[in-house]
Design an enzyme around this catalytic site. Sequence first.
Site, PDB file in Angstrom:
ATOM      1  N   LYS A  29      -2.802  -2.412   7.781  1.00  0.00           N
ATOM      2  CA  LYS A  29      -4.053  -1.997   8.413  1.00  0.00           C
ATOM      3  C   LYS A  29      -4.274  -2.771   9.707  1.00  0.00           C
ATOM      4  O   LYS A  29      -3.934  -3.947   9.815  1.00  0.00           O
ATOM      5  CB  LYS A  29      -5.220  -2.234   7.459  1.00  0.00           C
ATOM      6  CG  LYS A  29      -5.283  -1.250   6.301  1.00  0.00           C
ATOM      7  CD  LYS A  29      -6.551  -1.458   5.484  1.00  0.00           C
ATOM      8  CE  LYS A  29      -6.673  -0.412   4.388  1.00  0.00           C
ATOM      9  NZ  LYS A  29      -7.907  -0.597   3.587  1.00  0.00           N
TER      10      LYS A  29
ATOM     11  N   ARG B 162      -0.367  -2.082  -6.932  1.00  0.00           N
ATOM     12  CA  ARG B 162      -0.781  -3.150  -6.011  1.00  0.00           C
ATOM     13  C   ARG B 162      -1.776  -4.082  -6.704  1.00  0.00           C
ATOM     14  O   ARG B 162      -1.675  -5.306  -6.594  1.00  0.00           O
ATOM     15  CB  ARG B 162      -1.383  -2.523  -4.761  1.00  0.00           C
ATOM     16  CG  ARG B 162      -1.888  -3.509  -3.699  1.00  0.00           C
ATOM     17  CD  ARG B 162      -2.231  -2.715  -2.443  1.00  0.00           C
ATOM     18  NE  ARG B 162      -3.108  -3.419  -1.539  1.00  0.00           N
ATOM     19  CZ  ARG B 162      -2.709  -4.238  -0.571  1.00  0.00           C
ATOM     20  NH1 ARG B 162      -1.411  -4.488  -0.421  1.00  0.00           N
ATOM     21  NH2 ARG B 162      -3.579  -4.814   0.239  1.00  0.00           N
TER      22      ARG B 162
ATOM     23  N   TYR C 266      -9.796 -10.339  -7.618  1.00  0.00           N
ATOM     24  CA  TYR C 266      -8.827 -10.504  -8.696  1.00  0.00           C
ATOM     25  C   TYR C 266      -9.112 -11.726  -9.556  1.00  0.00           C
ATOM     26  O   TYR C 266      -8.544 -11.858 -10.628  1.00  0.00           O
ATOM     27  CB  TYR C 266      -7.416 -10.572  -8.113  1.00  0.00           C
ATOM     28  CG  TYR C 266      -7.040  -9.295  -7.423  1.00  0.00           C
ATOM     29  CD1 TYR C 266      -6.754  -8.150  -8.156  1.00  0.00           C
ATOM     30  CD2 TYR C 266      -7.039  -9.205  -6.038  1.00  0.00           C
ATOM     31  CE1 TYR C 266      -6.453  -6.957  -7.525  1.00  0.00           C
ATOM     32  CE2 TYR C 266      -6.739  -8.015  -5.399  1.00  0.00           C
ATOM     33  CZ  TYR C 266      -6.450  -6.895  -6.148  1.00  0.00           C
ATOM     34  OH  TYR C 266      -6.175  -5.716  -5.514  1.00  0.00           O
TER      35      TYR C 266
ATOM     36  N   HIS D 182      -1.969   2.572  -5.943  1.00  0.00           N
ATOM     37  CA  HIS D 182      -2.741   1.344  -5.738  1.00  0.00           C
ATOM     38  C   HIS D 182      -2.868   0.540  -7.030  1.00  0.00           C
ATOM     39  O   HIS D 182      -3.106  -0.674  -6.986  1.00  0.00           O
ATOM     40  CB  HIS D 182      -4.128   1.701  -5.188  1.00  0.00           C
ATOM     41  CG  HIS D 182      -4.562   0.796  -4.067  1.00  0.00           C
ATOM     42  ND1 HIS D 182      -3.940   0.784  -2.830  1.00  0.00           N
ATOM     43  CD2 HIS D 182      -5.534  -0.149  -4.006  1.00  0.00           C
ATOM     44  CE1 HIS D 182      -4.528  -0.113  -2.057  1.00  0.00           C
ATOM     45  NE2 HIS D 182      -5.488  -0.705  -2.742  1.00  0.00           N
TER      46      HIS D 182
ATOM     47  N   ARG E 241       0.864  -1.181   0.000  1.00  0.00           N
ATOM     48  CA  ARG E 241       0.000   0.000   0.000  1.00  0.00           C
ATOM     49  C   ARG E 241       0.900   1.231   0.000  1.00  0.00           C
ATOM     50  O   ARG E 241       2.041   1.192   0.468  1.00  0.00           O
ATOM     51  CB  ARG E 241      -0.909   0.022   1.223  1.00  0.00           C
ATOM     52  CG  ARG E 241      -1.877  -1.153   1.320  1.00  0.00           C
ATOM     53  CD  ARG E 241      -2.717  -1.035   2.587  1.00  0.00           C
ATOM     54  NE  ARG E 241      -3.707  -2.095   2.688  1.00  0.00           N
ATOM     55  CZ  ARG E 241      -3.542  -3.235   3.356  1.00  0.00           C
ATOM     56  NH1 ARG E 241      -2.375  -3.464   3.990  1.00  0.00           N
ATOM     57  NH2 ARG E 241      -4.493  -4.142   3.408  1.00  0.00           N
TER      58      ARG E 241
ATOM     59  N   HIS F 133      -4.744  -8.932   3.285  1.00  0.00           N
ATOM     60  CA  HIS F 133      -6.202  -8.888   3.372  1.00  0.00           C
ATOM     61  C   HIS F 133      -6.663  -9.752   4.545  1.00  0.00           C
ATOM     62  O   HIS F 133      -6.263 -10.905   4.671  1.00  0.00           O
ATOM     63  CB  HIS F 133      -6.836  -9.425   2.089  1.00  0.00           C
ATOM     64  CG  HIS F 133      -6.734  -8.478   0.938  1.00  0.00           C
ATOM     65  ND1 HIS F 133      -6.881  -8.881  -0.378  1.00  0.00           N
ATOM     66  CD2 HIS F 133      -6.506  -7.137   0.891  1.00  0.00           C
ATOM     67  CE1 HIS F 133      -6.736  -7.830  -1.174  1.00  0.00           C
ATOM     68  NE2 HIS F 133      -6.513  -6.775  -0.425  1.00  0.00           N
TER      69      HIS F 133
END
Length: 302
Positions: free
Chosen positions: A176, A251, A283, A248, A152, A274
């Site tokens: 995160k 990414r 994806y 992004h 990120r 994630h």
Amino acid sequence: MELLLRDIEEFGQFTVFERGLARNTRSAYETDLKSAAEYLSAAKNITTWQQADREMLLDYLDDLRDKSLASSTIARHLIALKMLFRYLKNEGRIPVDITEVMDSPRLWKILPDFLSEEEVLALLKAFKTKDDDPLEVRNRTILELLYSSGLRVSETAGLQLKSIDFELEMLRITGKGNKTRLVPMGKPAMRQLKRYLEEARPLLTANNPSNPAVFLSFRGKQLDRERIWQVVKLAAERAGITKSIHPHTLRHSFASHLLANGADLRAIQEMLGHANIATTEIYTHIDRSKLISVHKKFHPRG
């Protein structure tokens, strides 16, 4: 509308008590699903989720795009819908999960943008690393890590020297939720990072030798997200890439190219950081041409 909301409420309880998701995650899913319920009730006159079909859901996603929502936001709405329909199917409330195979050119248009491998290569070559300019070397290194490790932009900006392990060829990333993960570096990225640290970064630390951040400005200050965004934009301009890209995008490209070349979805989930596999599943819709070519080549009835 009442039945639509009832199912959303029960699905929300399931995510917390059965799946162990955080309550704020539940709240985000419920907000997105209530938005979908309101649209389907008003625009399509449905009263239960069983009455919905794929075309209705695609119309809803188109409606979100028409409201100029970001691709990542629309993708989040799609993930919430996929999770809800999977839950309803497992509970026996609907006969089939209509979101399981949502394949459509209209859907591809709302998925996150990504670059082809040729475009990534052009982007990486945008900065002249043969020159002695430390900023050119720094910028190439930023691009290499964004693409090679799927970082990120905030993780790239916050990367510290102690997070680099050249022996293991890994980066220790705090993402995160303050969660830490190990992410591999590609060999070209690792070579570029070594060159930056040995040749270019010392020229940027004159005014701030104790700064622990990896990526520094000309005055020795840690780069912020906005500056890294500008680096990516400049690279795209130099490379002649006209599509709108941002950090992004690299990414997304990292994940898309891994999947297209046979990587396991769980491994991609781990590298991206994630919390939920459903987030990574976005994806699986991006490169259908790979699946088609494999089927035609290897299936006896292809």
